[in-house]
Design a protein around this motif. Structure first.
Motif, PDB file in Angstrom:
ATOM      1  N   ASN A 104       0.668  -1.340  -0.045  1.00  0.00           N
ATOM      2  CA  ASN A 104      -0.140  -0.039  -0.142  1.00  0.00           C
ATOM      3  C   ASN A 104       0.728   1.445  -0.106  1.00  0.00           C
ATOM      4  OD1 ASN A 104       0.998  -0.455   2.662  1.00  0.00           O
ATOM      5  ND2 ASN A 104      -0.965   0.661   3.570  1.00  0.00           N
ATOM      6  N   LYS A 105       2.255   1.279  -0.090  1.00  0.00           N
ATOM      7  CA  LYS A 105       3.053   2.442  -0.007  1.00  0.00           C
ATOM      8  C   LYS A 105       4.039   2.340  -1.085  1.00  0.00           C
ATOM      9  CE  LYS A 105       1.379   3.611   4.247  1.00  0.00           C
ATOM     10  NZ  LYS A 105       2.306   3.568   5.354  1.00  0.00           N
ATOM     11  N   GLU A 106       4.197   3.545  -1.772  1.00  0.00           N
ATOM     12  CA  GLU A 106       5.199   3.354  -2.970  1.00  0.00           C
ATOM     13  C   GLU A 106       6.489   3.317  -2.309  1.00  0.00           C
ATOM     14  OE1 GLU A 106       7.342   4.381  -6.342  1.00  0.00           O
ATOM     15  OE2 GLU A 106       4.893   3.938  -5.983  1.00  0.00           O
ATOM     16  N   PHE A 107       6.818   3.931  -1.100  1.00  0.00           N
ATOM     17  CA  PHE A 107       8.206   3.677  -0.545  1.00  0.00           C
ATOM     18  C   PHE A 107       8.520   2.266  -0.708  1.00  0.00           C
ATOM     19  CE2 PHE A 107      11.085   2.757   3.019  1.00  0.00           C
ATOM     20  CZ  PHE A 107      12.072   3.829   2.896  1.00  0.00           C
ATOM     21  N   MET A 108       7.631   1.281  -0.144  1.00  0.00           N
ATOM     22  CA  MET A 108       7.881  -0.275  -0.250  1.00  0.00           C
ATOM     23  C   MET A 108       8.023  -0.699  -1.586  1.00  0.00           C
ATOM     24  SD  MET A 108       8.663  -2.481   1.940  1.00  0.00           S
ATOM     25  CE  MET A 108       8.841  -4.284   1.405  1.00  0.00           C
ATOM     26  N   ARG A 109       7.399  -0.143  -2.524  1.00  0.00           N
ATOM     27  CA  ARG A 109       7.480  -0.547  -3.926  1.00  0.00           C
ATOM     28  C   ARG A 109       8.773  -0.311  -4.328  1.00  0.00           C
ATOM     29  NH1 ARG A 109       8.210   0.638  -8.618  1.00  0.00           N
ATOM     30  NH2 ARG A 109       8.492   3.033  -8.043  1.00  0.00           N
ATOM     31  N   PHE A 110       9.347   0.886  -4.134  1.00  0.00           N
ATOM     32  CA  PHE A 110      10.474   1.400  -4.780  1.00  0.00           C
ATOM     33  C   PHE A 110      11.792   0.603  -4.324  1.00  0.00           C
ATOM     34  CE2 PHE A 110      14.248   4.192  -4.688  1.00  0.00           C
ATOM     35  CZ  PHE A 110      14.490   4.515  -6.164  1.00  0.00           C
ATOM     36  N   PHE A 111      11.909   0.671  -2.860  1.00  0.00           N
ATOM     37  CA  PHE A 111      13.007  -0.009  -2.119  1.00  0.00           C
ATOM     38  C   PHE A 111      12.795  -1.612  -2.355  1.00  0.00           C
ATOM     39  CE2 PHE A 111      13.487   4.125  -0.480  1.00  0.00           C
ATOM     40  CZ  PHE A 111      14.752   4.593  -0.858  1.00  0.00           C
ATOM     41  N   GLY A 112      11.471  -2.080  -2.279  1.00  0.00           N
ATOM     42  CA  GLY A 112      11.219  -3.547  -2.182  1.00  0.00           C
ATOM     43  C   GLY A 112      12.077  -4.287  -3.587  1.00  0.00           C
ATOM     44  N   ASN A 113      11.823  -3.289  -4.737  1.00  0.00           N
ATOM     45  CA  ASN A 113      11.971  -3.825  -5.854  1.00  0.00           C
ATOM     46  C   ASN A 113      13.690  -3.746  -5.969  1.00  0.00           C
ATOM     47  OD1 ASN A 113       9.626  -4.721  -6.719  1.00  0.00           O
ATOM     48  ND2 ASN A 113       9.208  -2.901  -7.779  1.00  0.00           N
ATOM     49  N   ILE A 114      14.281  -2.741  -5.186  1.00  0.00           N
ATOM     50  CA  ILE A 114      15.595  -2.470  -5.443  1.00  0.00           C
ATOM     51  C   ILE A 114      16.401  -3.732  -4.628  1.00  0.00           C
ATOM     52  CG2 ILE A 114      17.711  -1.279  -4.669  1.00  0.00           C
ATOM     53  CD1 ILE A 114      16.203   1.255  -5.194  1.00  0.00           C
ATOM     54  N   PHE A 115      15.795  -4.012  -3.403  1.00  0.00           N
ATOM     55  CA  PHE A 115      16.893  -4.902  -2.518  1.00  0.00           C
ATOM     56  C   PHE A 115      15.981  -6.445  -2.625  1.00  0.00           C
ATOM     57  CE2 PHE A 115      17.506  -0.840  -0.649  1.00  0.00           C
ATOM     58  CZ  PHE A 115      18.941  -1.174  -0.522  1.00  0.00           C
ATOM     59  N   THR A 116      14.938  -6.778  -3.339  1.00  0.00           N
ATOM     60  CA  THR A 116      14.472  -8.139  -3.370  1.00  0.00           C
ATOM     61  C   THR A 116      14.043  -8.351  -4.980  1.00  0.00           C
ATOM     62  OG1 THR A 116      12.079  -7.578  -3.132  1.00  0.00           O
ATOM     63  CG2 THR A 116      13.589  -7.814  -1.122  1.00  0.00           C
ATOM     64  N   ARG A 117      13.504  -9.569  -5.355  1.00  0.00           N
ATOM     65  CA  ARG A 117      12.981  -9.926  -6.732  1.00  0.00           C
ATOM     66  C   ARG A 117      11.658 -10.129  -6.474  1.00  0.00           C
ATOM     67  NH1 ARG A 117      16.495 -13.636 -10.207  1.00  0.00           N
ATOM     68  NH2 ARG A 117      15.111 -12.658 -11.896  1.00  0.00           N
ATOM     69  N   TYR A 118      10.787  -9.497  -5.508  1.00  0.00           N
ATOM     70  CA  TYR A 118       9.343  -9.811  -5.253  1.00  0.00           C
ATOM     71  C   TYR A 118       8.501  -9.117  -6.092  1.00  0.00           C
ATOM     72  CZ  TYR A 118      11.076 -12.127  -1.024  1.00  0.00           C
ATOM     73  OH  TYR A 118      11.461 -12.919   0.015  1.00  0.00           O
ATOM     74  N   HIS A 119       8.846  -8.394  -7.030  1.00  0.00           N
ATOM     75  CA  HIS A 119       8.013  -7.729  -8.197  1.00  0.00           C
ATOM     76  C   HIS A 119       6.635  -6.961  -7.542  1.00  0.00           C
ATOM     77  CE1 HIS A 119      10.249 -10.483 -10.551  1.00  0.00           C
ATOM     78  NE2 HIS A 119       9.855 -11.707  -9.967  1.00  0.00           N
ATOM     79  N   TYR A 120       7.425  -6.150  -6.716  1.00  0.00           N
ATOM     80  CA  TYR A 120       6.209  -5.056  -6.070  1.00  0.00           C
ATOM     81  C   TYR A 120       5.136  -4.208  -6.791  1.00  0.00           C
ATOM     82  CZ  TYR A 120       7.617  -6.596  -1.434  1.00  0.00           C
ATOM     83  OH  TYR A 120       7.538  -7.134  -0.130  1.00  0.00           O
ATOM     84  N   THR A 121       4.069  -4.066  -6.716  1.00  0.00           N
ATOM     85  CA  THR A 121       3.272  -2.864  -7.479  1.00  0.00           C
ATOM     86  C   THR A 121       2.367  -2.447  -6.435  1.00  0.00           C
ATOM     87  OG1 THR A 121       1.648  -4.317  -7.718  1.00  0.00           O
ATOM     88  CG2 THR A 121       3.231  -4.014  -9.682  1.00  0.00           C
ATOM     89  N   THR A 122       1.882  -1.096  -6.495  1.00  0.00           N
ATOM     90  CA  THR A 122       1.267  -0.684  -5.307  1.00  0.00           C
ATOM     91  C   THR A 122      -0.413  -0.822  -5.711  1.00  0.00           C
ATOM     92  OG1 THR A 122       1.345   1.668  -6.622  1.00  0.00           O
ATOM     93  CG2 THR A 122       2.949   1.217  -4.640  1.00  0.00           C
ATOM     94  N   THR A 123      -1.062  -0.890  -4.545  1.00  0.00           N
ATOM     95  CA  THR A 123      -2.347  -0.852  -4.513  1.00  0.00           C
ATOM     96  C   THR A 123      -3.041  -0.435  -3.490  1.00  0.00           C
ATOM     97  OG1 THR A 123      -4.133  -2.387  -5.261  1.00  0.00           O
ATOM     98  CG2 THR A 123      -2.525  -3.073  -3.537  1.00  0.00           C
ATOM     99  N   ASP A 124      -4.278  -0.359  -3.430  1.00  0.00           N
ATOM    100  CA  ASP A 124      -5.096   0.439  -2.532  1.00  0.00           C
ATOM    101  C   ASP A 124      -5.662  -0.762  -1.329  1.00  0.00           C
ATOM    102  OD1 ASP A 124      -6.700  -0.627  -4.286  1.00  0.00           O
ATOM    103  OD2 ASP A 124      -8.471   0.644  -3.817  1.00  0.00           O
ATOM    104  N   ILE A 125      -4.612  -1.224  -0.540  1.00  0.00           N
ATOM    105  CA  ILE A 125      -5.125  -2.296   0.355  1.00  0.00           C
ATOM    106  C   ILE A 125      -5.784  -1.630   1.691  1.00  0.00           C
ATOM    107  CG2 ILE A 125      -4.532  -4.205   1.622  1.00  0.00           C
ATOM    108  CD1 ILE A 125      -1.743  -4.259  -0.170  1.00  0.00           C
ATOM    109  N   LYS A 126      -6.734  -2.199   1.911  1.00  0.00           N
ATOM    110  CA  LYS A 126      -7.573  -1.570   3.268  1.00  0.00           C
ATOM    111  C   LYS A 126      -7.766  -2.880   4.176  1.00  0.00           C
ATOM    112  CE  LYS A 126     -11.275   1.017   4.869  1.00  0.00           C
ATOM    113  NZ  LYS A 126     -12.492   1.861   4.698  1.00  0.00           N
TER     114      LYS A 126
END
Length: 201
Positions: A104-126
């Motif tokens: 749910n956070k752009e910060f996690m998408r950006f850094f998650g894709n730098i330091f892992t290969r988990y293929h993060y995208t952002t979405t509106d999770i609630k």
């Protein structure tokens, strides 16, 4: 090209506020095309493959050992397929193959894709919880889940379950020690929870 940074260069720590995991039994023919060699589907009765979706509400996620002000809160969703990998020594390993991950956070998408290969995208999770009712939803990802927390007693298996007992079902219900990937150069990569190990073909 895969960056060396994407092989989990440091450990992370986080507090899990909640974890909701749903595993779907799928005819093997429907998932075979998503799993590249040398991985194979982890099957039940040579018929059923399994896709799991894990939704985790985390607090204070940060590099392990860093001060708390580095920590941030995220909701994470992981889409994985149960697979097997046979090592060069003939040992069979069970694990999960990454399809994609959401946050749910752009910060996690950006850094998650730098330091892992988990293929993060952002979405509106609630996620909301009131008494024993939990609701998780996302308009962008087009899902809505509502469930009641278990009372502590063992819930009976559904009448149409592919399993004959909870003993069988638990093999596909808990966390596994390995996460597998295969890169574009067909180099085998195994990532466990403690380190990243690159295995040549």
């Amino acid at each position: 090209m895969t960056s060396l940074l994407q092989y989990h260069p440091f450990a992370v720590s986080a507090y899990f506020v909640s974890s909701t995991i749903i595993t779907f039994a799928v005819p093997k023919e429907e998932l075979e095309r998503f799993v590249p060699e040398p991985l194979t589907l982890d099957l039940h009765n040579d018929q059923w493959a399994f896709l799991t979706i894990a939704m985790v509400d985390t607090k204070n996620l940060k590099p392990k050992g860093m001060p708390d002000f580095f920590g941030k809160d995220f909701i994470l969703i992981g889409y994985r397929i149960f697979v097997r990998y046979k090592t060069s020594k003939g040992k069979n390993l069970r694990g999960l193959y990454i399809i994609k991950s959401e946050t749910n956070k752009e910060f996690m998408r950006f850094f998650g894709n730098i330091f892992t290969r988990y293929h993060y995208t952002t979405t509106d999770i609630k996620r909301t919880a009131e008494n024993d009712i939990v609701e998780i939803s996302s308009k962008k990802s087009r899902f809505h889940i509502t469930y009641r927390k278990a009372s502590g007693e063992l819930t009976p298996l559904p009448e149409n379950s592919v399993f004959s007992s909870w003993k069988e079902a638990r093999r596909f219900a808990g966390p596994l020690p390995f996460t597998f990937e295969v890169d574009s150069k067909k180099t085998r990569n195994i990532i466990d929870r403690r380190s990243a190990t690159k295995l040549g073909t």
